[in-house]
Enzyme design. Sequence first.
Site, PDB file in Angstrom:
ATOM      1  N   LYS A  26      -9.218   2.083  16.982  1.00 52.24           N
ATOM      2  CA  LYS A  26      -7.839   1.746  16.309  1.00 52.24           C
ATOM      3  C   LYS A  26      -6.990   3.290  15.653  1.00 52.24           C
ATOM      4  O   LYS A  26      -6.467   4.566  15.345  1.00 52.24           O
ATOM      5  CB  LYS A  26      -6.709   1.039  16.763  1.00 52.24           C
ATOM      6  N   SER A  27      -7.367   2.487  14.155  1.00 53.40           N
ATOM      7  CA  SER A  27      -7.346   3.580  12.932  1.00 53.40           C
ATOM      8  C   SER A  27      -7.832   5.336  13.447  1.00 53.40           C
ATOM      9  O   SER A  27      -6.675   5.683  12.740  1.00 53.40           O
ATOM     10  CB  SER A  27      -8.446   3.280  12.481  1.00 53.40           C
ATOM     11  N   ARG A  31      -5.955   8.742  13.722  1.00 54.31           N
ATOM     12  CA  ARG A  31      -5.115   9.746  12.974  1.00 54.31           C
ATOM     13  C   ARG A  31      -5.633  11.046  13.745  1.00 54.31           C
ATOM     14  O   ARG A  31      -5.618  12.189  13.419  1.00 54.31           O
ATOM     15  CB  ARG A  31      -6.748   9.709  11.704  1.00 54.31           C
ATOM     16  N   GLY A  98       2.782  -0.472  12.955  1.00 52.83           N
ATOM     17  CA  GLY A  98       2.170  -0.732  10.979  1.00 52.83           C
ATOM     18  C   GLY A  98       1.407   1.129  10.922  1.00 52.83           C
ATOM     19  O   GLY A  98       2.401   1.318  10.069  1.00 52.83           O
ATOM     20  N   ARG A 126       8.445  -5.538   8.749  1.00 50.64           N
ATOM     21  CA  ARG A 126       6.695  -5.806   7.842  1.00 50.64           C
ATOM     22  C   ARG A 126       7.618  -4.441   6.874  1.00 50.64           C
ATOM     23  O   ARG A 126       8.589  -3.734   6.569  1.00 50.64           O
ATOM     24  CB  ARG A 126       5.887  -5.326   8.052  1.00 50.64           C
ATOM     25  N   GLN A 173      -3.033   2.651   4.862  1.00 53.36           N
ATOM     26  CA  GLN A 173      -1.653   3.241   5.540  1.00 53.36           C
ATOM     27  C   GLN A 173      -0.774   3.921   4.193  1.00 53.36           C
ATOM     28  O   GLN A 173      -0.665   4.508   3.976  1.00 53.36           O
ATOM     29  CB  GLN A 173      -1.109   1.627   5.984  1.00 53.36           C
ATOM     30  N   ASP A 319      -8.478  -7.456   8.968  1.00 51.63           N
ATOM     31  CA  ASP A 319      -8.446  -7.761  11.329  1.00 51.63           C
ATOM     32  C   ASP A 319      -9.852  -8.225  11.845  1.00 51.63           C
ATOM     33  O   ASP A 319      -9.336  -8.801  13.015  1.00 51.63           O
ATOM     34  CB  ASP A 319      -8.324  -5.985  11.627  1.00 51.63           C
ATOM     35  N   ARG A 350      -0.480 -13.777   9.152  1.00 53.16           N
ATOM     36  CA  ARG A 350      -1.640 -14.134   9.961  1.00 53.16           C
ATOM     37  C   ARG A 350      -2.706 -15.650   9.241  1.00 53.16           C
ATOM     38  O   ARG A 350      -3.158 -16.186  10.022  1.00 53.16           O
ATOM     39  CB  ARG A 350      -2.409 -12.884   9.810  1.00 53.16           C
ATOM     40  N   ARG A 392      -4.243 -10.125  17.733  1.00 54.68           N
ATOM     41  CA  ARG A 392      -5.412  -9.909  17.276  1.00 54.68           C
ATOM     42  C   ARG A 392      -5.240 -11.529  17.301  1.00 54.68           C
ATOM     43  O   ARG A 392      -6.269 -12.510  17.225  1.00 54.68           O
ATOM     44  CB  ARG A 392      -6.104  -9.570  15.974  1.00 54.68           C
TER      45      ARG A 392
END
Length: 456
Positions: A26-27, A31, A98, A126, A173, A319, A350, A392
Amino acid sequence: MGDRAVAVVTKATRGLQGELTVPGDKSISHRSVMFGAMANGTTSIRGFLPGDDCLSTIDCFRKMGVEVQQTDDTVHVRGTGLDGLKEPNEVLDVGNSGTTIRLMLGVLTGRPFHATVAGDASIAKRPMARVTEPLKELGASIEGRDHGNLTPLSIRGGGLTAIHYTSPVASAQVKSAVLLAGLQARGTTTVTEPEATRDHTERMLEAFGVKVTRNEKTVSIEGGQSLEACDIDVPGDISSAAFFLVAASIVEGSDVILKKVGLNPTRAGIIDVLSEMGAQLEIENEKTTGGERSGDIRLRSGKLAPTTIGGSLIPRLIDEIPVLAVLATQLDGTTVIRDAEELKVKETNRIDTVVRELSKLGADIEATEDGMVIHGPSQLSGGAVDSHGDHRIGMALAIAGLVADGEVEIAGSEAIAVSYPRFFEDLRRLQGRKSEGALLTSDKFWSDGRSSPNLT
Ligand code: S3P
């Protein structure tokens, strides 16, 4: 809120077996779209994750005039160069993501136009001051609720001067947002972080021809450099693989191979933890493409021992903590997770959601100020739980269902599509069951292949 799905997971009656390619990281997928958009030329992205979060990134950049085409698992981004991005005439909607909002704010900080960014109910809670504060220091004008801490945010960028930012939080981030703004500033921008965080931004900027200087927990970038398009091969997401690594660890008789999983050392904390716990884990076919390491992970079930997880390990597996908590419920002894306050500002808090939902299934788990303590082993029971809209949490609860006596009903399971649209199909595959259809958007969905009575 749209339709809520309920997934029902039943106890695994035999071990998980076979090979699987988990979806793209995902990251890295986020990008690759952003940097492709900012580059000169066309970037082709193989293995792109078509999850809701990354689709939000595509949508936002399309609204700034970037052409993006999707064919199977390859995405082509026709870059406009930084100066070619256009003022959007609609709100940039980041959905649940996010990473989209924080990194994009870094890009927008250098753009001499106005934009409004917003997302869903989770994003609205957030903290954004962690990025808007340093970005304002570089020169952007940013307004939003709570002095620019909460969405919707409106931003006008341009005319930036480099800063040296010492971040109070270990967040990739934050680091990435400041570096992306620094790329557009006069002078050299530097970020120092309290603990090293995932370095996909640094590695991928280098692949796009940008010079980045690194020294332990400090990264510098000189403004005015341009990005040149390149081809990206996205490895599998270790954060998605984590659910099956834990499943194979706790379901007796399991032997799985997860193919081409990203093994970037700043992400691979779960491999270290599982190895320390005594997992039968092997890595084969290792290779490096575009600066990112990947390999096939083979894991066989076996007896694992509890441990303490904290310190510099936390950003390397942040995560994966929800599913590591599920693992801990099955281990003989006490697992401690500490130094993990950042869990409180994820898609949900979480610490709270993991403790609350696993307690409903009979886990012996308590929240602490900076993590949780889990005493095992517990025979989990079936029950009704909730993802709270957090992908998650939904998947971690599904893995708990594999070792629970009785059905685990997960409300809000549609959230799983944020990072792993085919999660239940892949779970069924490893269980040797026929896979049928994608996750339903409403109604009930049984992991063991029964169809919902409401659908017949
Ligand atoms: C991400 C960084 C992490 C992680 C998130 C993705 C990224 O967040 O939890 O899922 O792609 O940079 P923080 O930077 O807030 O730690």
